[in-house]
Write an enzyme that holds these catalytic residues in place. Sequence first.
Site, PDB file in Angstrom:
ATOM      1  N   CYS A   2     -15.075   2.941  43.925  1.00 52.67           N
ATOM      2  CA  CYS A   2     -14.984   4.396  44.117  1.00 52.67           C
ATOM      3  C   CYS A   2     -16.083   4.901  45.063  1.00 52.67           C
ATOM      4  O   CYS A   2     -17.176   4.331  45.118  1.00 52.67           O
ATOM      5  CB  CYS A   2     -15.163   5.123  42.803  1.00 52.67           C
ATOM      6  SG  CYS A   2     -14.067   4.575  41.508  1.00 52.67           S
ATOM      7  N   ARG A  27     -14.484   0.626  51.121  1.00 53.37           N
ATOM      8  CA  ARG A  27     -14.942   0.177  49.803  1.00 53.37           C
ATOM      9  C   ARG A  27     -13.779  -0.218  48.899  1.00 53.37           C
ATOM     10  O   ARG A  27     -13.980  -0.853  47.877  1.00 53.37           O
ATOM     11  CB  ARG A  27     -15.723   1.302  49.117  1.00 53.37           C
ATOM     12  CG  ARG A  27     -17.010   1.639  49.823  1.00 53.37           C
ATOM     13  CD  ARG A  27     -17.523   2.976  49.353  1.00 53.37           C
ATOM     14  NE  ARG A  27     -18.105   2.937  48.024  1.00 53.37           N
ATOM     15  CZ  ARG A  27     -19.374   2.710  47.761  1.00 53.37           C
ATOM     16  NH1 ARG A  27     -20.209   2.486  48.749  1.00 53.37           N
ATOM     17  NH2 ARG A  27     -19.826   2.704  46.522  1.00 53.37           N
ATOM     18  N   TRP A  73     -11.017   3.814  42.621  1.00 55.74           N
ATOM     19  CA  TRP A  73     -10.531   2.448  42.410  1.00 55.74           C
ATOM     20  C   TRP A  73     -10.338   2.347  40.902  1.00 55.74           C
ATOM     21  O   TRP A  73     -11.302   2.374  40.141  1.00 55.74           O
ATOM     22  CB  TRP A  73     -11.573   1.450  42.913  1.00 55.74           C
ATOM     23  CG  TRP A  73     -11.131   0.027  42.912  1.00 55.74           C
ATOM     24  CD1 TRP A  73     -10.396  -0.606  43.877  1.00 55.74           C
ATOM     25  CD2 TRP A  73     -11.412  -0.966  41.915  1.00 55.74           C
ATOM     26  NE1 TRP A  73     -10.197  -1.915  43.531  1.00 55.74           N
ATOM     27  CE2 TRP A  73     -10.803  -2.166  42.335  1.00 55.74           C
ATOM     28  CE3 TRP A  73     -12.105  -0.956  40.705  1.00 55.74           C
ATOM     29  CZ2 TRP A  73     -10.871  -3.348  41.600  1.00 55.74           C
ATOM     30  CZ3 TRP A  73     -12.174  -2.135  39.976  1.00 55.74           C
ATOM     31  CH2 TRP A  73     -11.574  -3.307  40.426  1.00 55.74           C
ATOM     32  N   ASN A  99     -18.132   8.038  39.738  1.00 54.05           N
ATOM     33  CA  ASN A  99     -18.013   6.588  39.949  1.00 54.05           C
ATOM     34  C   ASN A  99     -18.642   5.907  38.749  1.00 54.05           C
ATOM     35  O   ASN A  99     -19.656   6.386  38.237  1.00 54.05           O
ATOM     36  CB  ASN A  99     -18.842   6.122  41.148  1.00 54.05           C
ATOM     37  CG  ASN A  99     -18.255   6.577  42.448  1.00 54.05           C
ATOM     38  OD1 ASN A  99     -17.183   7.156  42.481  1.00 54.05           O
ATOM     39  ND2 ASN A  99     -18.986   6.317  43.518  1.00 54.05           N
ATOM     40  N   GLY A 100     -18.106   4.769  38.366  1.00 56.41           N
ATOM     41  CA  GLY A 100     -18.725   4.003  37.281  1.00 56.41           C
ATOM     42  C   GLY A 100     -17.823   3.945  36.072  1.00 56.41           C
ATOM     43  O   GLY A 100     -16.647   4.312  36.124  1.00 56.41           O
ATOM     44  N   GLU A 477     -14.773 -21.103  50.401  1.00 54.59           N
ATOM     45  CA  GLU A 477     -14.857 -19.821  51.101  1.00 54.59           C
ATOM     46  C   GLU A 477     -13.581 -19.580  51.929  1.00 54.59           C
ATOM     47  O   GLU A 477     -13.051 -18.467  51.945  1.00 54.59           O
ATOM     48  CB  GLU A 477     -16.115 -19.795  51.988  1.00 54.59           C
ATOM     49  CG  GLU A 477     -16.255 -18.612  52.922  1.00 54.59           C
ATOM     50  CD  GLU A 477     -16.221 -17.260  52.216  1.00 54.59           C
ATOM     51  OE1 GLU A 477     -16.335 -17.181  50.983  1.00 54.59           O
ATOM     52  OE2 GLU A 477     -16.031 -16.247  52.926  1.00 54.59           O
ATOM     53  N   LYS A 481     -11.067 -16.394  51.452  1.00 53.17           N
ATOM     54  CA  LYS A 481     -10.730 -15.460  52.545  1.00 53.17           C
ATOM     55  C   LYS A 481      -9.221 -15.353  52.696  1.00 53.17           C
ATOM     56  O   LYS A 481      -8.668 -14.271  52.831  1.00 53.17           O
ATOM     57  CB  LYS A 481     -11.368 -15.985  53.839  1.00 53.17           C
ATOM     58  CG  LYS A 481     -11.830 -14.979  54.805  1.00 53.17           C
ATOM     59  CD  LYS A 481     -13.177 -14.362  54.524  1.00 53.17           C
ATOM     60  CE  LYS A 481     -13.508 -14.084  53.099  1.00 53.17           C
ATOM     61  NZ  LYS A 481     -14.850 -13.737  52.814  1.00 53.17           N
ATOM     62  N   GLU A 484      -7.581 -13.459  49.639  1.00 47.80           N
ATOM     63  CA  GLU A 484      -7.852 -12.036  49.457  1.00 47.80           C
ATOM     64  C   GLU A 484      -7.154 -11.158  50.488  1.00 47.80           C
ATOM     65  O   GLU A 484      -6.832 -10.010  50.186  1.00 47.80           O
ATOM     66  CB  GLU A 484      -9.347 -11.733  49.372  1.00 47.80           C
ATOM     67  CG  GLU A 484     -10.139 -11.835  50.663  1.00 47.80           C
ATOM     68  CD  GLU A 484     -11.583 -11.348  50.489  1.00 47.80           C
ATOM     69  OE1 GLU A 484     -12.460 -11.941  51.134  1.00 47.80           O
ATOM     70  OE2 GLU A 484     -11.836 -10.391  49.728  1.00 47.80           O
ATOM     71  N   HIS A 500      -7.219 -35.743  40.465  1.00 50.46           N
ATOM     72  CA  HIS A 500      -7.424 -35.600  39.025  1.00 50.46           C
ATOM     73  C   HIS A 500      -6.575 -34.470  38.437  1.00 50.46           C
ATOM     74  O   HIS A 500      -6.895 -33.958  37.378  1.00 50.46           O
ATOM     75  CB  HIS A 500      -8.918 -35.383  38.728  1.00 50.46           C
ATOM     76  CG  HIS A 500      -9.747 -36.554  39.139  1.00 50.46           C
ATOM     77  ND1 HIS A 500      -9.716 -37.761  38.470  1.00 50.46           N
ATOM     78  CD2 HIS A 500     -10.585 -36.743  40.196  1.00 50.46           C
ATOM     79  CE1 HIS A 500     -10.516 -38.625  39.071  1.00 50.46           C
ATOM     80  NE2 HIS A 500     -11.059 -38.029  40.128  1.00 50.46           N
ATOM     81  N   LYS A 595     -14.951  -3.176  48.388  1.00 51.23           N
ATOM     82  CA  LYS A 595     -16.034  -3.787  49.166  1.00 51.23           C
ATOM     83  C   LYS A 595     -17.307  -3.883  48.337  1.00 51.23           C
ATOM     84  O   LYS A 595     -18.046  -4.841  48.423  1.00 51.23           O
ATOM     85  CB  LYS A 595     -16.284  -2.931  50.412  1.00 51.23           C
ATOM     86  CG  LYS A 595     -17.338  -3.486  51.338  1.00 51.23           C
ATOM     87  CD  LYS A 595     -16.825  -4.700  52.059  1.00 51.23           C
ATOM     88  CE  LYS A 595     -17.849  -5.320  52.994  1.00 51.23           C
ATOM     89  NZ  LYS A 595     -17.453  -6.696  53.331  1.00 51.23           N
TER      90      LYS A 595
HETATM   91  O1  M6R Z   1     -21.745  -7.290  48.069  1.00 52.57           O
HETATM   92  P1  M6R Z   1     -21.724  -8.660  47.487  1.00 52.57           P
HETATM   93  O2  M6R Z   1     -22.026  -9.718  48.462  1.00 52.57           O
HETATM   94  O3  M6R Z   1     -22.578  -8.790  46.254  1.00 52.57           O
HETATM   95  O4  M6R Z   1     -20.226  -8.866  47.003  1.00 52.57           O
HETATM   96  C1  M6R Z   1     -19.830  -9.996  46.299  1.00 52.57           C
HETATM   97  C2  M6R Z   1     -18.330 -10.180  46.384  1.00 52.57           C
HETATM   98  O5  M6R Z   1     -17.670  -9.104  45.797  1.00 52.57           O
HETATM   99  C3  M6R Z   1     -17.854 -10.324  47.835  1.00 52.57           C
HETATM  100  O6  M6R Z   1     -18.527 -11.356  48.481  1.00 52.57           O
HETATM  101  C4  M6R Z   1     -16.338 -10.599  47.877  1.00 52.57           C
HETATM  102  O7  M6R Z   1     -16.073 -11.839  47.335  1.00 52.57           O
HETATM  103  C5  M6R Z   1     -15.846 -10.482  49.318  1.00 52.57           C
HETATM  104  N1  M6R Z   1     -14.885  -9.429  49.443  1.00 52.57           N
HETATM  105  C6  M6R Z   1     -15.161 -11.685  49.803  1.00 52.57           C
HETATM  106  O8  M6R Z   1     -14.730 -11.536  51.121  1.00 52.57           O
END
Ligand code: M6R
Length: 600
Positions: A2, A27, A73, A99-100, A477, A481, A484, A500, A595
């Site tokens: 949010c 975000r 959000w 927010n929160g 990683e 990517k 997501e 396995h 974000k």
């Molecule tokens: O802001 P941060 O690096 O702490 O965020 C951690 C994860 O939420 C962030 O890396 C997330 O996995 C990314 N969107 C991946 O691309």
Amino acid sequence: MCGIVGYIGTEDAKEILLRGLEKLEYRGYDSAGIAVRADDVTHVFKEKGRIATLREAVADDVAASVGIGHTRWATHGVPSQLNAHPHQSSTERFTLVHNGVIENYEQLQREHLCNVHVQSDTDTEIIVQLIEQFSGDGLTTEEAVRKALSLMKGSYAIALLDKDDPETIFVGKNKSPLLIGVGDGVNVIASDAMAMLSVTDEFVEIMDEELVLVQREGITIQTLDGKEQTRDSYRAELDASDIEKGTYPHFMLKEIDEQPFVIRNIVQKYQHEDGSTRLDGDIRAAMQQSDRIYIIAAGTSYHAGLVGKQLLERIAGKPVEVHIASEFLYNMPLLSDNPLFVFISQSGETADSRGVLVNVKKQGHRTLTITNVPGSTLSREADYTLHTFAGPEIAVASTKAYTAQMAVLTLLAVDTAHAAGIELDFDPLQELGIVANAMEALCDQKEELEQIAREYLSVTRNAFFIGRAVDYYVAMEGALKLKEISYIQAEGFAGGELKHGTIALIEEGTPVLALATQSEVHWSIRGNVKEVAARGAAPVIISMEGHEQEGDALVLPRVHELLAPLVSVIPTQLIAYYAALHRGCDVDKPRNLAKSVTVE
Ligand code: M6R
């Protein structure tokens, strides 16, 4: 997650709020709204979906110079117009954005609001109804807000309008980020400075459990028990052009392309003229005094932490453990005698990481945050900060922040090694220069990478990434990517682990992207590729100059093998980007994601 904006000044509040919300879109959100005060009425506009939809719903003829806005959000209640913020109290006197997460909202509702009809499913509406209830008991708005905030457990950043006090926005915060922007005859609020850069670049931090009265001519900061606080403002070091896409179709593509520059910038920032590393002496001492480093992070930052472990152990001989932030407190390992906790976080706001930070600080342990946002919560609250200097990262999918984190971890390892008198057999700063050149060469190979994405990932349901040693971490990683942003079910595996269990999922045509950059293991990973190919998989091998083989889909320019993750991740980022594009996905704002993940 949010986002909040607020404005009190002399210009059209609607437009400033909407533009601010657009800047917070990165975000992640599923509904949005604004409330502005005009002609003794608080006008609320809110919609499910994008800001563009909200824009259409906002009445042009409402002239207002005070207002608040929000991107939601969903946590409590589905994304809908009803659950979108702002929320109003029953008489519509009070209007609030939040927010929160309020952990005890049901209890507060039972204890204080049994006669109040609550319309939405949100915890937020309980806050605004509480404030109305307390003000009905004879409290001033300030007192009612203070009382409500003191009863609330959990995290919050709030902004409140009172119809009877048109000259004030009431602001409070605990754990969730919120800033006040200050100007001449105008003041603003924002979850992130970049939302209000068009109005001011001068900001004041709000601390947890503070209440701020934001008025046109000034702000008053108080603790929840009413003690006034004074605080200096700071200038946000953000360039408005950094948060524009320019000629790029998406922020993600722009940010991928920025990586060579980011690496060179980091080297410059942390290098003395004589070529030695320039890290804060206190950080060096903390590294030297610690007998074990505990890296805490989430998502992509966790993957950078895994690479960081290799760097710190192999370059500086420091034992390192890497932990997922959300699990650490429940699976706490036995700690060494002198631990140093290193938090890696692009945003510096991740609630899971902050939960660990607060806990280990209480135990008296030292803490260092590696972040892209120096004024962020994790940065403020840790003993030391290392800035990653990647510039604002807007796309939800983290790219340049990840490589920047690994570059900074390299420098931390090198600095620690030098402080311990360890002689290195390579020049890490020079090697990072070679990495930047290699990244540049790969960013120029977009056509080939788009072709790989088109051929292997346009229609598939799933995909696997495999690697060994540090390539395994890049495989994780690469898979994150891809999943997501393209919604393809993708998993990153250690090459040797497939047999396995997971190899059962390999079918005719299943894409398997294999990373083979490490001389010690590249033959074994090629063996794993043969195993999956024998079962019908469609393999794509990404290798490195020096041990390439015929048939490899892509050969990376040669770099120092310890630093290979900084380079091998680039094709995985571009492949994910093009796969998402071909599948018609919203690359910069993938569904369900935020974000800045400010809830636990
Ligand atoms: O802001 P941060 O690096 O702490 O965020 C951690 C994860 O939420 C962030 O890396 C997330 O996995 C990314 N969107 C991946 O691309």
